[in-house]
Design a protein around this motif. Structure first.
Motif, PDB file in Angstrom:
ATOM      1  N   GLU A  70      48.999  32.420  57.967  1.00 40.93           N
ATOM      2  CA  GLU A  70      49.969  32.682  56.897  1.00 40.93           C
ATOM      3  C   GLU A  70      49.514  32.063  55.577  1.00 40.93           C
ATOM      4  O   GLU A  70      49.645  32.666  54.520  1.00 40.93           O
ATOM      5  N   ALA A  71      48.969  30.848  55.632  1.00 42.13           N
ATOM      6  CA  ALA A  71      48.465  30.191  54.419  1.00 42.13           C
ATOM      7  C   ALA A  71      47.274  30.959  53.862  1.00 42.13           C
ATOM      8  O   ALA A  71      47.152  31.151  52.649  1.00 42.13           O
ATOM      9  N   ARG A  72      46.382  31.404  54.741  1.00 42.67           N
ATOM     10  CA  ARG A  72      45.218  32.177  54.311  1.00 42.67           C
ATOM     11  C   ARG A  72      45.667  33.507  53.693  1.00 42.67           C
ATOM     12  O   ARG A  72      45.141  33.945  52.674  1.00 42.67           O
ATOM     13  N   LYS A  73      46.654  34.132  54.299  1.00 42.98           N
ATOM     14  CA  LYS A  73      47.183  35.408  53.798  1.00 42.98           C
ATOM     15  C   LYS A  73      47.776  35.234  52.394  1.00 42.98           C
ATOM     16  O   LYS A  73      47.524  36.048  51.503  1.00 42.98           O
ATOM     17  N   LEU A  74      48.530  34.166  52.190  1.00 42.94           N
ATOM     18  CA  LEU A  74      49.136  33.895  50.880  1.00 42.94           C
ATOM     19  C   LEU A  74      48.058  33.605  49.830  1.00 42.94           C
ATOM     20  O   LEU A  74      48.123  34.114  48.707  1.00 42.94           O
ATOM     21  N   ALA A  75      47.067  32.809  50.186  1.00 41.07           N
ATOM     22  CA  ALA A  75      45.979  32.504  49.242  1.00 41.07           C
ATOM     23  C   ALA A  75      45.220  33.770  48.872  1.00 41.07           C
ATOM     24  O   ALA A  75      44.898  33.992  47.701  1.00 41.07           O
ATOM     25  N   ALA A  76      44.954  34.623  49.855  1.00 38.35           N
ATOM     26  CA  ALA A  76      44.255  35.885  49.584  1.00 38.35           C
ATOM     27  C   ALA A  76      45.099  36.779  48.674  1.00 38.35           C
ATOM     28  O   ALA A  76      44.580  37.423  47.756  1.00 38.35           O
ATOM     29  N   HIS A  77      46.399  36.813  48.922  1.00 39.24           N
ATOM     30  CA  HIS A  77      47.299  37.620  48.093  1.00 39.24           C
ATOM     31  C   HIS A  77      47.280  37.130  46.643  1.00 39.24           C
ATOM     32  O   HIS A  77      47.192  37.932  45.704  1.00 39.24           O
ATOM     33  N   ASN A  78      47.350  35.826  46.457  1.00 36.07           N
ATOM     34  CA  ASN A  78      47.334  35.261  45.107  1.00 36.07           C
ATOM     35  C   ASN A  78      46.011  35.535  44.400  1.00 36.07           C
ATOM     36  O   ASN A  78      45.993  35.868  43.207  1.00 36.07           O
ATOM     37  N   LEU A  79      44.915  35.410  45.128  1.00 31.38           N
ATOM     38  CA  LEU A  79      43.605  35.688  44.543  1.00 31.38           C
ATOM     39  C   LEU A  79      43.475  37.164  44.183  1.00 31.38           C
ATOM     40  O   LEU A  79      42.928  37.510  43.143  1.00 31.38           O
ATOM     41  N   LYS A  80      43.990  38.027  45.028  1.00 37.55           N
ATOM     42  CA  LYS A  80      43.942  39.478  44.760  1.00 37.55           C
ATOM     43  C   LYS A  80      44.641  39.791  43.430  1.00 37.55           C
ATOM     44  O   LYS A  80      44.108  40.528  42.602  1.00 37.55           O
ATOM     45  N   GLY A  81      45.812  39.216  43.222  1.00 36.58           N
ATOM     46  CA  GLY A  81      46.541  39.462  41.975  1.00 36.58           C
ATOM     47  C   GLY A  81      45.808  38.943  40.757  1.00 36.58           C
ATOM     48  O   GLY A  81      45.711  39.630  39.732  1.00 36.58           O
ATOM     49  N   ALA A  82      45.264  37.743  40.859  1.00 38.85           N
ATOM     50  CA  ALA A  82      44.514  37.160  39.738  1.00 38.85           C
ATOM     51  C   ALA A  82      43.271  37.990  39.433  1.00 38.85           C
ATOM     52  O   ALA A  82      42.934  38.230  38.266  1.00 38.85           O
ATOM     53  N   ALA A  83      42.592  38.433  40.483  1.00 37.85           N
ATOM     54  CA  ALA A  83      41.365  39.227  40.299  1.00 37.85           C
ATOM     55  C   ALA A  83      41.669  40.568  39.643  1.00 37.85           C
ATOM     56  O   ALA A  83      40.947  41.008  38.742  1.00 37.85           O
ATOM     57  N   ARG A  84      42.722  41.208  40.076  1.00 37.26           N
ATOM     58  CA  ARG A  84      43.094  42.493  39.458  1.00 37.26           C
ATOM     59  C   ARG A  84      43.450  42.319  37.989  1.00 37.26           C
ATOM     60  O   ARG A  84      43.146  43.176  37.167  1.00 37.26           O
ATOM     61  N   ALA A  85      44.094  41.226  37.666  1.00 36.50           N
ATOM     62  CA  ALA A  85      44.504  40.988  36.279  1.00 36.50           C
ATOM     63  C   ALA A  85      43.313  40.891  35.338  1.00 36.50           C
ATOM     64  O   ALA A  85      43.375  41.375  34.205  1.00 36.50           O
ATOM     65  N   VAL A  86      42.202  40.280  35.790  1.00 37.44           N
ATOM     66  CA  VAL A  86      41.039  40.124  34.911  1.00 37.44           C
ATOM     67  C   VAL A  86      40.020  41.246  35.069  1.00 37.44           C
ATOM     68  O   VAL A  86      39.052  41.309  34.326  1.00 37.44           O
ATOM     69  N   GLY A  87      40.222  42.117  36.053  1.00 33.85           N
ATOM     70  CA  GLY A  87      39.269  43.212  36.254  1.00 33.85           C
ATOM     71  C   GLY A  87      38.164  42.889  37.243  1.00 33.85           C
ATOM     72  O   GLY A  87      37.128  43.545  37.256  1.00 33.85           O
ATOM     73  N   ALA A  88      38.378  41.891  38.094  1.00 36.84           N
ATOM     74  CA  ALA A  88      37.399  41.539  39.139  1.00 36.84           C
ATOM     75  C   ALA A  88      37.774  42.318  40.408  1.00 36.84           C
ATOM     76  O   ALA A  88      38.260  41.762  41.388  1.00 36.84           O
ATOM     77  N   PHE A  89      37.548  43.615  40.358  1.00 39.86           N
ATOM     78  CA  PHE A  89      38.064  44.497  41.404  1.00 39.86           C
ATOM     79  C   PHE A  89      37.362  44.332  42.748  1.00 39.86           C
ATOM     80  O   PHE A  89      37.986  44.550  43.787  1.00 39.86           O
ATOM     81  N   ASN A  90      36.091  43.936  42.762  1.00 38.83           N
ATOM     82  CA  ASN A  90      35.429  43.680  44.038  1.00 38.83           C
ATOM     83  C   ASN A  90      36.065  42.486  44.741  1.00 38.83           C
ATOM     84  O   ASN A  90      36.266  42.506  45.953  1.00 38.83           O
ATOM     85  N   VAL A  91      36.379  41.458  43.985  1.00 41.92           N
ATOM     86  CA  VAL A  91      37.070  40.294  44.551  1.00 41.92           C
ATOM     87  C   VAL A  91      38.438  40.724  45.072  1.00 41.92           C
ATOM     88  O   VAL A  91      38.842  40.358  46.175  1.00 41.92           O
ATOM     89  N   ALA A  92      39.152  41.513  44.283  1.00 41.30           N
ATOM     90  CA  ALA A  92      40.487  41.966  44.693  1.00 41.30           C
ATOM     91  C   ALA A  92      40.426  42.762  45.995  1.00 41.30           C
ATOM     92  O   ALA A  92      41.268  42.570  46.879  1.00 41.30           O
ATOM     93  N   ASN A  93      39.424  43.620  46.123  1.00 41.98           N
ATOM     94  CA  ASN A  93      39.298  44.417  47.345  1.00 41.98           C
ATOM     95  C   ASN A  93      38.988  43.541  48.558  1.00 41.98           C
ATOM     96  O   ASN A  93      39.547  43.745  49.637  1.00 41.98           O
ATOM     97  N   CYS A  94      38.107  42.563  48.379  1.00 45.43           N
ATOM     98  CA  CYS A  94      37.784  41.638  49.477  1.00 45.43           C
ATOM     99  C   CYS A  94      39.000  40.788  49.840  1.00 45.43           C
ATOM    100  O   CYS A  94      39.257  40.530  51.022  1.00 45.43           O
ATOM    101  N   ALA A  95      39.746  40.357  48.840  1.00 42.24           N
ATOM    102  CA  ALA A  95      40.954  39.565  49.089  1.00 42.24           C
ATOM    103  C   ALA A  95      42.001  40.399  49.815  1.00 42.24           C
ATOM    104  O   ALA A  95      42.700  39.900  50.703  1.00 42.24           O
ATOM    105  N   ASP A  96      42.088  41.668  49.474  1.00 43.77           N
ATOM    106  CA  ASP A  96      43.021  42.564  50.152  1.00 43.77           C
ATOM    107  C   ASP A  96      42.652  42.703  51.630  1.00 43.77           C
ATOM    108  O   ASP A  96      43.528  42.668  52.503  1.00 43.77           O
ATOM    109  N   ASP A  97      41.352  42.834  51.911  1.00 50.47           N
ATOM    110  CA  ASP A  97      40.891  42.909  53.298  1.00 50.47           C
ATOM    111  C   ASP A  97      41.313  41.660  54.071  1.00 50.47           C
ATOM    112  O   ASP A  97      41.804  41.751  55.198  1.00 50.47           O
ATOM    113  N   LEU A  98      41.120  40.490  53.454  1.00 51.11           N
ATOM    114  CA  LEU A  98      41.475  39.242  54.122  1.00 51.11           C
ATOM    115  C   LEU A  98      42.990  39.109  54.265  1.00 51.11           C
ATOM    116  O   LEU A  98      43.480  38.656  55.300  1.00 51.11           O
TER     117      LEU A  98
END
Length: 127
Positions: A70-98
């Motif tokens: 659950e902690a890993r899922k929340l951290a990945a979710h937060n990273l996905k949002g931050a990555a999408r905001a700046v345009g780091a879409f590869n990071v966002a996609n990997c975070a979504d997978d996790l």
């Protein structure tokens, strides 16, 4: 980091050699997206990228530790949002997978590698 201005019909952040849109999209951060998000304000772009660097490093460390799913899922979710905001879409996609597979340790390594690549790229822009 170059200024977000459109000159002579070239896309924002295009190189003087006439870099194509596809080449620009292959960068770890979509600078056109970032410029749109910040209204082309270079100081704001730098501030947002610096915040992303701090958050990405913190969240990556959290996900790499032996934490519960659950902690890993929340951290990945937060990273996905931050990555999408700046345009780091590869990071966002990997975070979504996790986020969707928090117990899959291989996704942590893939995400960490992508975060490192993206953070190196951002650091080179901020020099």
């Amino acid at each position: 980091m170059g200024q977000a201005v459109i000159k002579a019909g070239h896309p924002v952040f295009s190189s003087p050699a006439g870099e194509s849109h596809m080449e620009a999209r292959s960068r770890p951060v979509d600078l056109v997206h970032l410029a749109r998000q910040t209204g082309g304000n270079r100081n704001l772009e730098e501030e947002v990228l610096q915040m992303f660097l701090r958050q990405a490093h913190k969240l990556t460390r959290e996900m790499a530790q032996d934490c519960d799913c659950e902690a890993r899922k929340l951290a990945a979710h937060n990273l996905k949002g931050a990555a999408r905001a700046v345009g780091a879409f590869n990071v966002a996609n990997c975070a979504d997978d996790l986020e969707n597979n928090p117990s899959e340790v291989s996704y942590v390594s893939t995400l960490t590698a992508e975060v490192n690549t993206t953070c190196d790229y951002i650091s080179s822009l901020l020099r």
